[in-house]
Motif scaffolding. Structure first.
Motif, PDB file in Angstrom:
ATOM      1  N   TRP A  26     121.965 136.029 -15.764  1.00  0.00           N
ATOM      2  CA  TRP A  26     120.879 135.697 -14.835  1.00  0.00           C
ATOM      3  C   TRP A  26     121.283 134.938 -13.582  1.00  0.00           C
ATOM      4  CZ3 TRP A  26     119.989 130.567 -14.228  1.00  0.00           C
ATOM      5  CH2 TRP A  26     120.392 129.718 -15.251  1.00  0.00           C
ATOM      6  N   PRO A  27     122.399 134.165 -13.580  1.00  0.00           N
ATOM      7  CA  PRO A  27     122.742 133.540 -12.289  1.00  0.00           C
ATOM      8  C   PRO A  27     123.007 134.566 -11.188  1.00  0.00           C
ATOM      9  CG  PRO A  27     123.933 132.488 -14.073  1.00  0.00           C
ATOM     10  CD  PRO A  27     123.318 133.737 -14.642  1.00  0.00           C
ATOM     11  N   VAL A  28     123.458 135.749 -11.579  1.00  0.00           N
ATOM     12  CA  VAL A  28     123.702 136.779 -10.567  1.00  0.00           C
ATOM     13  C   VAL A  28     122.598 137.833 -10.505  1.00  0.00           C
ATOM     14  CG1 VAL A  28     126.181 136.681 -10.160  1.00  0.00           C
ATOM     15  CG2 VAL A  28     125.344 137.762 -12.237  1.00  0.00           C
ATOM     16  N   LEU A  29     121.917 138.069 -11.610  1.00  0.00           N
ATOM     17  CA  LEU A  29     120.920 139.149 -11.617  1.00  0.00           C
ATOM     18  C   LEU A  29     119.476 138.671 -11.730  1.00  0.00           C
ATOM     19  CD1 LEU A  29     122.484 142.092 -13.645  1.00  0.00           C
ATOM     20  CD2 LEU A  29     122.550 141.567 -11.222  1.00  0.00           C
ATOM     21  N   GLY A  30     119.266 137.362 -11.874  1.00  0.00           N
ATOM     22  CA  GLY A  30     117.890 136.905 -11.978  1.00  0.00           C
ATOM     23  C   GLY A  30     117.310 137.215 -13.339  1.00  0.00           C
ATOM     24  N   LEU A  31     116.042 137.562 -13.341  1.00  0.00           N
ATOM     25  CA  LEU A  31     115.369 137.785 -14.616  1.00  0.00           C
ATOM     26  C   LEU A  31     115.560 139.215 -15.082  1.00  0.00           C
ATOM     27  CD1 LEU A  31     112.029 135.989 -13.860  1.00  0.00           C
ATOM     28  CD2 LEU A  31     114.169 135.086 -14.742  1.00  0.00           C
ATOM     29  N   PRO A  32     115.751 139.395 -16.388  1.00  0.00           N
ATOM     30  CA  PRO A  32     115.863 140.766 -16.870  1.00  0.00           C
ATOM     31  C   PRO A  32     114.544 141.513 -16.710  1.00  0.00           C
ATOM     32  CG  PRO A  32     115.808 139.208 -18.709  1.00  0.00           C
ATOM     33  CD  PRO A  32     115.853 138.399 -17.453  1.00  0.00           C
ATOM     34  N   PRO A  33     114.617 142.783 -16.343  1.00  0.00           N
ATOM     35  CA  PRO A  33     113.384 143.568 -16.298  1.00  0.00           C
ATOM     36  C   PRO A  33     112.810 143.731 -17.703  1.00  0.00           C
ATOM     37  CG  PRO A  33     115.306 144.974 -16.016  1.00  0.00           C
ATOM     38  CD  PRO A  33     115.797 143.558 -16.005  1.00  0.00           C
ATOM     39  N   ARG A  34     111.538 144.026 -17.767  1.00  0.00           N
ATOM     40  CA  ARG A  34     110.870 144.106 -19.069  1.00  0.00           C
ATOM     41  C   ARG A  34     111.543 145.123 -19.985  1.00  0.00           C
ATOM     42  NH1 ARG A  34     104.832 143.815 -18.177  1.00  0.00           N
ATOM     43  NH2 ARG A  34     105.553 141.787 -17.523  1.00  0.00           N
ATOM     44  N   TRP A  35     111.929 146.264 -19.412  1.00  0.00           N
ATOM     45  CA  TRP A  35     112.503 147.308 -20.269  1.00  0.00           C
ATOM     46  C   TRP A  35     113.817 146.877 -20.899  1.00  0.00           C
ATOM     47  CZ3 TRP A  35     117.230 148.440 -18.433  1.00  0.00           C
ATOM     48  CH2 TRP A  35     117.456 148.382 -17.056  1.00  0.00           C
ATOM     49  N   TYR A  36     114.539 145.965 -20.207  1.00  0.00           N
ATOM     50  CA  TYR A  36     115.824 145.508 -20.752  1.00  0.00           C
ATOM     51  C   TYR A  36     115.617 144.817 -22.101  1.00  0.00           C
ATOM     52  CZ  TYR A  36     120.426 143.204 -20.814  1.00  0.00           C
ATOM     53  OH  TYR A  36     121.678 142.770 -21.152  1.00  0.00           O
ATOM     54  N   LYS A  37     114.441 144.192 -22.237  1.00  0.00           N
ATOM     55  CA  LYS A  37     114.154 143.455 -23.473  1.00  0.00           C
ATOM     56  C   LYS A  37     113.484 144.330 -24.523  1.00  0.00           C
ATOM     57  CE  LYS A  37     112.413 139.847 -20.601  1.00  0.00           C
ATOM     58  NZ  LYS A  37     111.550 138.689 -20.475  1.00  0.00           N
ATOM     59  N   SER A  38     113.175 145.557 -24.178  1.00  0.00           N
ATOM     60  CA  SER A  38     112.414 146.397 -25.114  1.00  0.00           C
ATOM     61  C   SER A  38     113.286 146.857 -26.278  1.00  0.00           C
ATOM     62  CB  SER A  38     111.847 147.619 -24.376  1.00  0.00           C
ATOM     63  OG  SER A  38     112.903 148.521 -24.069  1.00  0.00           O
ATOM     64  N   ASP A  39     112.649 146.991 -27.430  1.00  0.00           N
ATOM     65  CA  ASP A  39     113.358 147.481 -28.615  1.00  0.00           C
ATOM     66  C   ASP A  39     113.939 148.866 -28.351  1.00  0.00           C
ATOM     67  OD1 ASP A  39     112.647 145.200 -29.938  1.00  0.00           O
ATOM     68  OD2 ASP A  39     110.921 146.092 -30.956  1.00  0.00           O
ATOM     69  N   ILE A  59     100.781 131.389  -1.987  1.00  0.00           N
ATOM     70  CA  ILE A  59     101.148 130.703  -3.236  1.00  0.00           C
ATOM     71  C   ILE A  59     101.544 131.734  -4.286  1.00  0.00           C
ATOM     72  CG2 ILE A  59     100.356 129.178  -5.075  1.00  0.00           C
ATOM     73  CD1 ILE A  59      98.308 128.038  -3.039  1.00  0.00           C
ATOM     74  N   ASP A  60     100.716 132.754  -4.439  1.00  0.00           N
ATOM     75  CA  ASP A  60     101.024 133.803  -5.422  1.00  0.00           C
ATOM     76  C   ASP A  60     102.380 134.438  -5.135  1.00  0.00           C
ATOM     77  OD1 ASP A  60      98.619 133.389  -6.645  1.00  0.00           O
ATOM     78  OD2 ASP A  60      97.606 135.079  -5.700  1.00  0.00           O
ATOM     79  N   ALA A  61     102.628 134.684  -3.852  1.00  0.00           N
ATOM     80  CA  ALA A  61     103.869 135.361  -3.473  1.00  0.00           C
ATOM     81  C   ALA A  61     105.090 134.504  -3.817  1.00  0.00           C
ATOM     82  CB  ALA A  61     103.850 135.680  -1.977  1.00  0.00           C
ATOM     83  N   ARG A  62     104.959 133.186  -3.607  1.00  0.00           N
ATOM     84  CA  ARG A  62     106.091 132.305  -3.889  1.00  0.00           C
ATOM     85  C   ARG A  62     106.404 132.261  -5.385  1.00  0.00           C
ATOM     86  NH1 ARG A  62     106.178 133.409   0.583  1.00  0.00           N
ATOM     87  NH2 ARG A  62     107.840 134.497  -0.438  1.00  0.00           N
ATOM     88  N   VAL A  63     105.336 132.202  -6.168  1.00  0.00           N
ATOM     89  CA  VAL A  63     105.533 132.165  -7.622  1.00  0.00           C
ATOM     90  C   VAL A  63     106.162 133.469  -8.093  1.00  0.00           C
ATOM     91  CG1 VAL A  63     104.377 132.041  -9.863  1.00  0.00           C
ATOM     92  CG2 VAL A  63     103.653 130.525  -8.000  1.00  0.00           C
ATOM     93  N   GLN A  64     105.634 134.552  -7.566  1.00  0.00           N
ATOM     94  CA  GLN A  64     106.148 135.859  -7.975  1.00  0.00           C
ATOM     95  C   GLN A  64     107.616 136.014  -7.576  1.00  0.00           C
ATOM     96  OE1 GLN A  64     103.635 138.980  -6.601  1.00  0.00           O
ATOM     97  NE2 GLN A  64     104.347 140.425  -8.155  1.00  0.00           N
ATOM     98  N   ALA A  65     107.928 135.563  -6.366  1.00  0.00           N
ATOM     99  CA  ALA A  65     109.313 135.677  -5.901  1.00  0.00           C
ATOM    100  C   ALA A  65     110.235 134.888  -6.812  1.00  0.00           C
ATOM    101  CB  ALA A  65     109.424 135.170  -4.466  1.00  0.00           C
ATOM    102  N   TYR A  66     109.784 133.715  -7.167  1.00  0.00           N
ATOM    103  CA  TYR A  66     110.611 132.871  -8.032  1.00  0.00           C
ATOM    104  C   TYR A  66     110.776 133.520  -9.398  1.00  0.00           C
ATOM    105  CZ  TYR A  66     111.855 128.908 -11.005  1.00  0.00           C
ATOM    106  OH  TYR A  66     112.452 128.078 -11.904  1.00  0.00           O
ATOM    107  N   GLU A  67     109.702 134.066  -9.931  1.00  0.00           N
ATOM    108  CA  GLU A  67     109.769 134.615 -11.281  1.00  0.00           C
ATOM    109  C   GLU A  67     110.540 135.930 -11.335  1.00  0.00           C
ATOM    110  OE1 GLU A  67     105.977 132.949 -13.705  1.00  0.00           O
ATOM    111  OE2 GLU A  67     105.632 134.719 -12.493  1.00  0.00           O
ATOM    112  N   GLN A  68     110.506 136.675 -10.252  1.00  0.00           N
ATOM    113  CA  GLN A  68     111.038 138.037 -10.349  1.00  0.00           C
ATOM    114  C   GLN A  68     112.198 138.362  -9.433  1.00  0.00           C
ATOM    115  OE1 GLN A  68     107.697 140.611  -9.765  1.00  0.00           O
ATOM    116  NE2 GLN A  68     106.627 139.829 -11.561  1.00  0.00           N
ATOM    117  N   ASP A  69     112.247 137.755  -8.268  1.00  0.00           N
ATOM    118  CA  ASP A  69     113.125 138.314  -7.246  1.00  0.00           C
ATOM    119  C   ASP A  69     114.362 137.496  -6.916  1.00  0.00           C
ATOM    120  OD1 ASP A  69     111.290 140.268  -7.087  1.00  0.00           O
ATOM    121  OD2 ASP A  69     110.273 139.464  -5.333  1.00  0.00           O
TER     122      ASP A  69
END
Lengths: 111, 207
Positions: free
Chosen positions: B116-129, B39-49
């Motif tokens: 995001w349709p092609v790259l998914g979720l932005p990495p955290r650093w992309y959003k950093s100031d 379950i954890d893996a599926r959620v993580q995959a969806y959120e990140q990969d």
């Protein structure tokens, strides 16, 4: 995620589309991500056909549409999951109600 | 201090849906129908990969199909849509080609606009100031911190994504990949290479 399930889950369109904000999946609470993961993991394990879940979800959403922010989406998701589990005999109504009552009483807290 | 404050982890009553989900979760795990890890893996995959793979397919096809590449660079939105990757909320997707002379890197200085349709979720650093401010001012220094050192002869172009246009980088095809098929090229295309903070992987490193 295996590609077939991934495609099926993420390609649902319109009212069935997973709630997102600027492309990011939106889970308003931990239980929503949990309910998501349970349905997807069971499907990947071959427990049921995704089309079956999708039909249930479509019916639930048609009966009580989410608002524009997706509020209520995962409530519909959970109801669909529950009906699927009961119909497939993976859990019984009695088991589910009893276990829910246990969590409600606060006797178990396994977060 | 009352016992409630010190001893209880859930001062607020939990909604029925949360309790019901826990009940389902615990019963299925007990019955061996599912594992907590799965379950954890599926959620993580969806959120990140989920995302970068779509972009990687686009890039690999562009590397192997000159006509496709020309169309991608001319009209990224349509080409990406043809491949079934929709949903940029009306924003155009513009592909930027890296060459031996020009290196492109993408940022969103205002917030975190991202294809995001092609790259998914932005990495955290992309959003950093820090990234958003510094990549514009000193791109070469920031890229060096990502491990990418560019020669002085290479022009660095920084592109600011916004609500209307989402940029993705078409990285250079790595050397030594002439014999590889489109499918074999896909794993070489990393998320970072499509943001422009890295080059695509070389075949030896990816294996």
């Amino acid at each position: 995620m295996t590609s077939e399930t991934q495609t099926q889950v993420t390609s649902m369109q319109g009212d069935l589309a997973l709630p997102r904000s600027n492309g990011e999946p939106v889970f308003a609470a931990p239980w929503e991500s949990r309910a998501f993961g349970i349905a997807v993991a069971l499907n990947e394990g071959g427990a049921y056909d995704w089309g079956d879940f999708q039909r249930r979800l479509a019916n639930e959403i048609a009966a009580a549409p989410s608002d524009a922010e997706g509020t209520g989406y995962y409530e519909r998701w959970l109801t669909s999951l529950e009906s699927l589990l009961l119909d497939y005999g993976m859990v019984t109504q009695a088991e589910l109600d009893a276990r829910t009552a246990v969590y409600e009483s606060g006797e178990i807290d396994d977060d | 201090m009352s016992r409630n404050h010190s001893g209880e982890r859930h001062p607020e009553p939990q909604p029925y849906a949360a309790l019901r989900t826990k009940a389902i979760d615990s019963l299925l795990v007990e019955k061996g129908l599912i594992s907590t890890d799965a379950i954890d893996a599926r959620v993580q995959a969806y959120e990140q990969d989920i995302g970068p793979l779509n972009g990687a397919k686009v890039v690999a096809r562009a590397w192997t199909d000159a006509e496709f590449k020309a169309r991608l660079l001319a009209d990224g939105t349509s080409v990406v849509g043809e491949m079934g990757f929709f949903g940029a909320q009306g924003a155009e997707i513009v592909a930027l080609e890296n060459t031996p002379e020009v290196h492109n890197v993408v940022v969103c200085t205002l917030c975190s606009c991202y294809p995001w349709p092609v790259l998914g979720l932005p990495p955290r650093w992309y959003k950093s100031d820090a990234f958003r401010a510094r990549i514009v001012i000193e791109p070469r220094a920031v890229l060096r911190e990502f491990g990418l050192t560019l020669g002085d002869s290479i022009e660095v172009r920084v592109w600011d994504s916004n609500s209307d246009i989402r940029y993705m980088v078409l990285p250079e095809r790595p050397k030594g990949t002439d014999g590889l098929s489109e499918e074999e090229l896909v794993p070489l295309v990393t998320r970072d290479s499509m943001i422009g903070v890295a080059k695509a992987e070389s075949p030896t490193r990816a294996v």
